[in-house]
Design an enzyme around this catalytic site. Sequence first.
Site, PDB file in Angstrom:
ATOM      1  N   VAL A  16     -60.244   4.306  -5.815  1.00 23.57           N
ATOM      2  CA  VAL A  16     -59.369   5.456  -6.100  1.00 23.57           C
ATOM      3  C   VAL A  16     -59.391   5.803  -7.589  1.00 23.57           C
ATOM      4  O   VAL A  16     -59.487   6.980  -7.962  1.00 23.57           O
ATOM      5  CB  VAL A  16     -57.927   5.188  -5.612  1.00 23.57           C
ATOM      6  CG1 VAL A  16     -57.025   6.381  -5.924  1.00 23.57           C
ATOM      7  CG2 VAL A  16     -57.916   4.893  -4.109  1.00 23.57           C
ATOM      8  N   LYS A 207     -45.548   1.544   3.524  1.00 30.21           N
ATOM      9  CA  LYS A 207     -45.441   3.014   3.490  1.00 30.21           C
ATOM     10  C   LYS A 207     -44.182   3.463   4.222  1.00 30.21           C
ATOM     11  O   LYS A 207     -43.496   4.414   3.803  1.00 30.21           O
ATOM     12  CB  LYS A 207     -46.680   3.637   4.127  1.00 30.21           C
ATOM     13  CG  LYS A 207     -47.972   3.349   3.352  1.00 30.21           C
ATOM     14  CD  LYS A 207     -49.215   3.706   4.173  1.00 30.21           C
ATOM     15  CE  LYS A 207     -50.497   3.376   3.420  1.00 30.21           C
ATOM     16  NZ  LYS A 207     -51.705   3.475   4.247  1.00 30.21           N
TER      17      LYS A 207
HETATM   18  N1  HSE Z   1     -56.159   0.923   3.612  1.00 32.20           N
HETATM   19  C1  HSE Z   1     -55.281   2.017   3.814  1.00 32.20           C
HETATM   20  C2  HSE Z   1     -55.510   2.603   5.183  1.00 32.20           C
HETATM   21  C3  HSE Z   1     -55.482   3.135   2.832  1.00 32.20           C
HETATM   22  O1  HSE Z   1     -56.398   2.144   5.882  1.00 32.20           O
HETATM   23  O2  HSE Z   1     -54.789   3.504   5.564  1.00 32.20           O
HETATM   24  C4  HSE Z   1     -54.643   3.014   1.646  1.00 32.20           C
HETATM   25  O3  HSE Z   1     -53.307   2.906   1.966  1.00 32.20           O
END
Ligand code: HSE
Length: 433
Positions: A16, A207
């Site tokens: 990123v 998240k």
């Molecule tokens: N590894 C995460 C996913 C992306 O597969 O959604 C970054 O949060």
Amino acid sequence: MSAPLLKIGLAGFGNVGAGVFKNIEKNRHLLQERTGQDIVVSKIAVRDASKARTVELPAELVTTNLDDLVTDDSIDMVVELIGGIDRAFELVKAALENGKAVVTGNKALLAERGQELFAIAEANGRPIYYEAAVAGGIPIIKTVQESLIGNHIQSVVGIINGTCNYILTRMTEAGLDYPEALQEAMNLGYAEADPTLDVNGWDAAHKAVILASLSYGCWVPCDQINVEGIERVRIEDIEFAQKLGYAIKLLAVIQLHEKSGAIEVRVQPSLIGEDHILASVKGVFNAILVQGDVVGETLFYGSGAGQDPTSSSVIADIADAGEKIEVKDGSGFVTHGLYGEPLPIEETVSKYYLRVEAEDRPGVLARIATVLGENEIGILSVIQPEDHDEETAPIVLMLHYAPFGVVRNAIETIGTMDCIREEPVLLRVEDLG
Ligand code: HSE
């Protein structure tokens, strides 16, 4: 007159970080036209400057000392893309205390220590932005924070881990087994450096904590969430689900219980109706359904991982944070106000899919049904295919709405019965309307 410079200190030049550098360079003029600032990366901190990279690391900007980003007075903003929790926390804290705005894509950092960091941001009058922490390129944070400001958020339900969605899609469509599909996802760079956090559900859970905090102003402690990953989902579960008219997705569910004010947050592989729009979200894509009391149902779809989509979100944050450089404003993305307590995991209610591998002899199904009945768990349907091994048979039961704590206890009892050959697989069945 030339535009004022906005100097960025970039921490991390992984997938990123490299994308942020590359895309700021690529769209520098566009960004200048739109923001009125000339955004430049003026220093990049990396662990290993000699590592081979797909995007060339400009030697004149490199340091291997994170402190250099914080102590350089010419740097306006620190962009934290190193991942992990402890070093990232110290970096963000020091940056805020040194008067710098912060942009981060670090969901684990925010879910575990966000509350502390936002207090530091407020005390120092500097903002923290974190669009890239949730759902890669989908602008869901800004949407919940700003565009839906006139709503009570009733629920947020989403596919927010691209790696798991990729793995489940490949298992469903190509018949790959779980290890093969995981290897493919890693080869394509979707998974985190340590894919454990993807497949055990914690990437999605971090998240979900962030989305819950924005929706309800309630920082749900990570140990109060029901988090299950996809490691135990087998192709036969996907096939049984299909026979019953469902797809299996790793879902994050965040919802308000209006009467009690409790906030439910959980992540688990779930059966959803095959006709539901979320069932059509395939591969590495993410999708999030947000239900507001004014707007009704809204759906946000896009790439949840990957260099360019995620750097798109970081760059948007840089532009937003850039507007606050001259103003002493510590808000950034902030919660709307506290109104909720986490709902205990045991009290969360849904329907369930249960698969047990049992000895194929008379009375086994009756014993399982007895345990469920004693716990007042209703059975909606049962499948036992005729073509199975001579000695063991899969039995799939669809269970009626019941509190998770009750179901978990019943499954523990069933799992200890002498006729059961493997740990039972329990998945949620979501009624998404
Ligand atoms: N590894 C995460 C996913 C992306 O597969 O959604 C970054 O949060």
